[in-house]
Design an enzyme around this catalytic site. Structure first.
Site, PDB file in Angstrom:
ATOM      1  CD  GLU A 257       6.602   1.310  -4.897  1.00  0.00           C
ATOM      2  OE1 GLU A 257       7.103   1.915  -3.934  1.00  0.00           O
ATOM      3  OE2 GLU A 257       7.074   1.332  -6.050  1.00  0.00           O
TER       4      GLU A 257
ATOM      5  CG  ASP B  32      -1.124   4.915  -0.259  1.00  0.00           C
ATOM      6  OD1 ASP B  32      -2.011   4.647  -1.093  1.00  0.00           O
ATOM      7  OD2 ASP B  32      -1.204   4.599   0.940  1.00  0.00           O
TER       8      ASP B  32
ATOM      9  CE  LYS C 226     -33.788  -9.249  -7.435  1.00  0.00           C
ATOM     10  NZ  LYS C 226     -33.822  -8.170  -6.439  1.00  0.00           N
TER      11      LYS C 226
ATOM     12  CG  ASP D  48      -2.007  -1.025   1.135  1.00  0.00           C
ATOM     13  OD1 ASP D  48      -2.074  -1.719   0.102  1.00  0.00           O
ATOM     14  OD2 ASP D  48      -2.783  -1.145   2.103  1.00  0.00           O
TER      15      ASP D  48
ATOM     16  CB  SER E 192     -37.001  -4.983 -13.503  1.00  0.00           C
ATOM     17  OG  SER E 192     -38.274  -5.461 -13.376  1.00  0.00           O
TER      18      SER E 192
ATOM     19  NE  ARG F 138     -33.978  -1.291 -13.551  1.00  0.00           N
ATOM     20  CZ  ARG F 138     -33.866  -2.452 -12.913  1.00  0.00           C
ATOM     21  NH1 ARG F 138     -33.515  -3.517 -13.574  1.00  0.00           N
ATOM     22  NH2 ARG F 138     -34.105  -2.523 -11.638  1.00  0.00           N
TER      23      ARG F 138
ATOM     24  CD  GLU G  48     -25.378 -14.687 -12.830  1.00  0.00           C
ATOM     25  OE1 GLU G  48     -25.011 -13.518 -12.673  1.00  0.00           O
ATOM     26  OE2 GLU G  48     -25.769 -15.129 -13.926  1.00  0.00           O
TER      27      GLU G  48
ATOM     28  CD  GLU H 239     -28.300  -4.489  -8.423  1.00  0.00           C
ATOM     29  OE1 GLU H 239     -28.531  -4.796  -9.622  1.00  0.00           O
ATOM     30  OE2 GLU H 239     -29.192  -4.207  -7.607  1.00  0.00           O
TER      31      GLU H 239
HETATM   32  O1  NMN Z   1     -10.105   1.863  -1.323  1.00  0.00           O
HETATM   33  P1  NMN Z   1      -9.818   2.297   0.059  1.00  0.00           P
HETATM   34  O2  NMN Z   1     -10.446   1.439   1.095  1.00  0.00           O
HETATM   35  O3  NMN Z   1     -10.038   3.761   0.244  1.00  0.00           O
HETATM   36  O4  NMN Z   1      -8.265   2.121   0.288  1.00  0.00           O
HETATM   37  C1  NMN Z   1      -7.388   2.997  -0.324  1.00  0.00           C
HETATM   38  C2  NMN Z   1      -6.048   2.421  -0.096  1.00  0.00           C
HETATM   39  O5  NMN Z   1      -5.978   1.162  -0.702  1.00  0.00           O
HETATM   40  C3  NMN Z   1      -4.931   3.213  -0.712  1.00  0.00           C
HETATM   41  O6  NMN Z   1      -4.499   4.237   0.100  1.00  0.00           O
HETATM   42  C4  NMN Z   1      -3.875   2.153  -0.906  1.00  0.00           C
HETATM   43  O7  NMN Z   1      -3.040   2.100   0.221  1.00  0.00           O
HETATM   44  C5  NMN Z   1      -4.650   0.899  -0.977  1.00  0.00           C
HETATM   45  N1  NMN Z   1      -4.463   0.344  -2.318  1.00  0.00           N
HETATM   46  C6  NMN Z   1      -3.438  -0.501  -2.502  1.00  0.00           C
HETATM   47  C7  NMN Z   1      -3.178  -1.028  -3.737  1.00  0.00           C
HETATM   48  C8  NMN Z   1      -2.036  -1.984  -3.907  1.00  0.00           C
HETATM   49  O8  NMN Z   1      -1.821  -2.431  -5.008  1.00  0.00           O
HETATM   50  N2  NMN Z   1      -1.323  -2.321  -2.858  1.00  0.00           N
HETATM   51  C9  NMN Z   1      -3.972  -0.668  -4.835  1.00  0.00           C
HETATM   52  C10 NMN Z   1      -5.032   0.209  -4.627  1.00  0.00           C
HETATM   53  C11 NMN Z   1      -5.258   0.726  -3.362  1.00  0.00           C
END
Ligand code: NMN
Length: 323
Positions: A33, A35, A111, A31, A80, A132, A109, A166
């Site tokens: 990386e 961010d 719903k 995460d 629908s 829709r 599947e 959905e």
């Molecule tokens: O989607 P939410 O819950 O807001 O989370 C956002 C966070 O998800 C981001 O800040 C990031 O740290 C994380 N994230 C990680 C990846 C990844 O490939 N490690 C990809 C997309 C989001």
């Protein structure tokens, strides 16, 4: 690499990481990386406004403010579904289809308790998302739909693609939203469906982004253009195009198999991270679907089984409406 190329590179990388993370639940980078790269992209995009791209990963977080939603006519009606409420009614539905189709197979599947949506792609890029509405004309809610991170902005297919599915609010998002509402002394949302519908109608897509919606895709509108013959194949193909498809489905041959699968899902319903209010039973063969066709509002080749808890509410609503 110059900054312009770095922007293009980062957009591609971040989109790939998002799909891995949100669609396949299988991230290949940390995460931190992710961010860090997102921050770098945003800084570079700010320096290069001439490189603006509405489908950039950064736009999905920033959002935009609209004045209203444009009306859009669907290529084909968004139908629908009729309802069935017990084993006998499922059997009747199955018998009716077996009367006109040989060697029948059904796909069963989940719903979802959300809102139906259509997504359009041209030349491999997301073009628009339409609600829709009345089935014939819906509203363009693309800005809000882009904030749903599991929805791809690019797909590995250049031909016209329309998928339908959905949009829903996961249980976790719903709880977090109501926590925030409570903290801010604001009215609580009655259920995830209402909360999802309210979020999609926000003119400020930043608000929608904060609600953390998600979506499942279950209908390949122009499957015929791709030589797809069955619903099962359509699900596989959508998944290979990076659409989030629920693996919780089963191909069944008769009422007993359908019923057993429905019961097994009903048992674990409370443990699912999203609300379902029933199961959809549809004919697997797309050509048989076309042969059976539809009534004015609902297809003859599919029906929705409603779980008992929902039944009371639906029947009550029916009464209120008919009184
Ligand atoms: O989607 P939410 O819950 O807001 O989370 C956002 C966070 O998800 C981001 O800040 C990031 O740290 C994380 N994230 C990680 C990846 C990844 O490939 N490690 C990809 C997309 C989001």
């Amino acid at each position: 690499m110059n900054e312009e190329n770095r922007i293009l590179f980062l957009r591609k990388e971040l989109e790939k990481y998002s799909i891995e993370y949100y669609v396949y639940d299988n991230p290949s980078v940390s995460d931190q990386e992710y961010d860090r790269l997102m921050q770098e992209l945003m800084t570079l995009e700010e320096k290069h406004p001439e490189m603006y791209d509405a489908n950039s990963p950064s736009q999905r977080i920033i959002g935009q403010v609209l004045e209203g939603f444009e009306k859009v006519r669907h290529d084909s009606q968004m139908l629908s579904l009729g309802n069935v409420f017990n084993y006998e009614e499922i059997e009747e539905f199955v018998n009716r289809i077996q009367g006109s189709v040989k060697d029948v197979e059904f796909v069963v599947e989940c719903k979802y308790d959300g809102l139906a949506m259509s997504l359009i792609y041209e030349n491999g890029s997301f073009v628009r998302a339409v609600t829709r509405g009345d089935g014939l004309v819906g509203e363009d809610v693309s800005a809000n739909i882009k904030t749903i991170q599991s929805i791809p902005m690019h797909i590995p297919e250049r031909r016209h693609v329309e998928v339908r599915g959905e949009v829903y609010m996961p249980k976790k998002s719903f709880e977090e939203l109501n926590e925030r509402q409570k903290k801010n002394n604001q009215a609580l949302f009655a259920n995830p469906r209402n909360a999802a519908a309210g979020s999609i109608r926000q003119l400020d897509s930043g608000v929608c982004a904060s609600r953390k919606l998600d979506a499942y895709w279950y209908y390949f509108q122009n499957a015929q253009d791709f030589g797809i013959l069955t619903q099962q194949e359509a699900l596989d193909r959508m998944r290979s195009l990076n659409f989030k498809v629920n693996p919780l489905y089963k191909v069944c041959k008769n009422t007993k198999e359908i019923w057993e699968f429905i019961q097994s899902i009903q048992e674990k319903r409370n443990d699912l991270p999203y609300e379902i209010d029933g199961m959809v039973i549809k004919l697997n063969s797309l050509s048989d679907q076309r042969t059976l066709g539809s009534t004015a509002k609902v297809p003859r080749y599919a029906t929705a089984y409603k779980f008992p808890a929902e039944r009371v509410q639906t029947r009550l609503l029916d009464i209120v409406i008919t009184v």
